[in-house]
Design an enzyme around this catalytic site. Structure first.
Site, mmCIF file in Angstrom:
data_model
loop_
_atom_site.group_PDB
_atom_site.id
_atom_site.type_symbol
_atom_site.label_atom_id
_atom_site.label_comp_id
_atom_site.label_asym_id
_atom_site.label_seq_id
_atom_site.Cartn_x
_atom_site.Cartn_y
_atom_site.Cartn_z
ATOM 1 N N TRP A 263 27.928 -3.065 14.321
ATOM 2 C CA TRP A 263 27.966 -2.255 13.092
ATOM 3 C C TRP A 263 29.397 -2.051 12.615
ATOM 4 O O TRP A 263 29.660 -2.074 11.408
ATOM 5 C CB TRP A 263 27.229 -0.930 13.303
ATOM 6 N N ASP B 218 31.600 6.430 12.113
ATOM 7 C CA ASP B 218 30.151 6.284 12.053
ATOM 8 C C ASP B 218 29.607 6.800 13.384
ATOM 9 O O ASP B 218 29.866 6.217 14.437
ATOM 10 C CB ASP B 218 29.810 4.799 11.846
ATOM 11 N N LYS C 57 18.214 7.780 14.383
ATOM 12 C CA LYS C 57 18.334 7.617 15.828
ATOM 13 C C LYS C 57 18.208 8.947 16.567
ATOM 14 O O LYS C 57 17.597 9.023 17.614
ATOM 15 C CB LYS C 57 19.670 6.954 16.170
#
Length: 361
Positions: free
Chosen positions: A101, A171, A195
């Site tokens: 990511w 993030d 998540k």
């Protein structure tokens, strides 16, 4: 009703208490005679939902007053573009690439300016966090970017990088609200909620006010991606992901009831220790991450035999232990043990692993 133990990396397990409460309110939220799914985002009832959710999040994270909280859509991936569009005043940004990511965010930023990869752990399949104590920070860098917890690879920054005064953009999608954080150390701390907090479709941005530009430095930035647009409208510029925000709000209440982030961190450490302690003494299974960089949230492990890994995943599923297959770039297995995963779920996994090891030694 039989609930499985769901080890999915996301969308992921939610607190059962929250799901039951939402089910009870599905047809009639708080006497309105309608579901939150049917409710106008301009209504007084929803205004109260989003304002309460923001205040509870501020309470949980001790968010300073000079930070804005936004509930947005488009997921974390959309912010890979929005971040450089809003922050690249000098046209330069430094990226620490510790997983898929962060790599995607770095690649996206290259479309809008000079994105510099100043550290990476790709040389060892992202199995560690590089030393970030003295990085070659570009003097013109507008920010330094990290993905703090790497879902796929199971690594976590235990110490934040030395950004030499540049704003840190992090993030935190897969470690959001898993432990206390000092928000003032970040310029922007943000993540998708699917998540650890709520259903897919919501991203929460916590942005220091001085980093919200009056005019974005990138020409033709879409109106929806301008943080000022969203901040001025208090996340209600257009129809927000209303039901997702409602569930997030319930999870914030659940976390408060559990004792806040200090208490949830203790619980998460206890769960992770049960699994890591077993992995460290197992002769069949082994973890794939350097010990000092291990995540509390995502635990990848392998047997070293692809056929045996596949057998394990199939038999675990039959035993009610779902979504243990590892990401294709790592292989093997991965147990995501987010806040809502009960200790009993991790104990059940380890008991099954012991049984499997005895049968397949």
């Amino acid at each position: 009703m039989k609930r499985v133990y769901n080890f999915s990396a996301g969308p992921a397990v939610l607190p059962e208490e929250v799901l039951r409460e939402a089910a009870e309110e599905m047809l009639d939220y708080n006497g309105t005679g309608m579901s939150v799914m049917e409710m106008s985002h301009r209504s007084k009832a929803f205004e109260e939902i989003i304002q309460t959710a923001e205040q509870d999040l501020r309470d949980l994270m001790h968010i300073p007053d000079n930070y804005t909280v936004l509930f947005l859509q488009g997921g974390a991936s959309q912010q890979f573009s929005a971040i450089p569009m809003n922050l690249m005043k000098n046209g330069v940004a430094d990226y620490i690439v510790t997983g898929q990511w962060a790599k995607k965010a770095y690649q996206e930023a290259q479309k809008y300016g000079k994105a510099v990869k100043i550290a990476s752990s790709e040389d060892e399949t992202f199995s560690y966090i590089p030393d970030c104590s003295d990085l070659p920070i570009d003097p013109d860098a507008d920010y330094v970017y990290i993905c703090e917890n790497n879902t796929i690879y199971g690594t976590k920054f235990k110490t934040l990088p030395n950004t030499k005064g540049k704003p840190l953009v992090a993030d935190v999608s897969s470690c959001f609200l898993s432990e206390p954080v000092d928000v003032s150390k970040y310029g922007v701390i943000w993540g998708g909620v699917q998540k650890n907090i709520g259903p897919a479709g919501v991203v929460i941005m916590i942005i220091r006010n001085d980093l919200i530009p009056e005019e974005t430095p990138i020409a033709n930035t879409p109106t929806m991606l301008k943080w000022k647009t969203q901040a001025d409208a208090k996340s209600l510029y257009n129809t927000p992901p209303a039901y997702g925000i409602y569930i997030c709000g319930k999870v914030f209440k659940w976390l408060k009831k559990m004792g806040g982030l200090e208490a949830i961190q203790k619980r998460n450490e206890e769960k992770a220790a049960i699994l890591y302690d077993y992995l460290d003494q197992s002769k069949l299974f082994k973890g794939t991450v350097r010990k000092e960089d291990r995540s509390l949230m995502n635990v990848p492990f392998v047997t070293g035999d692809k056929d045996l890994d596949a057998k394990f995943v199939a038999e675990a599923k039959a035993a009610g232990l779902e979504n243990l297959k590892g990401h294709r770039t790592v292989g093997g297995m991965r147990a995501s043990i987010y806040n809502a995963m009960p200790v009993a779920g991790v104990e059940a996994l380890v008991a099954f692993m012991k049984k499997f090891e005895a049968e397949n030694a």
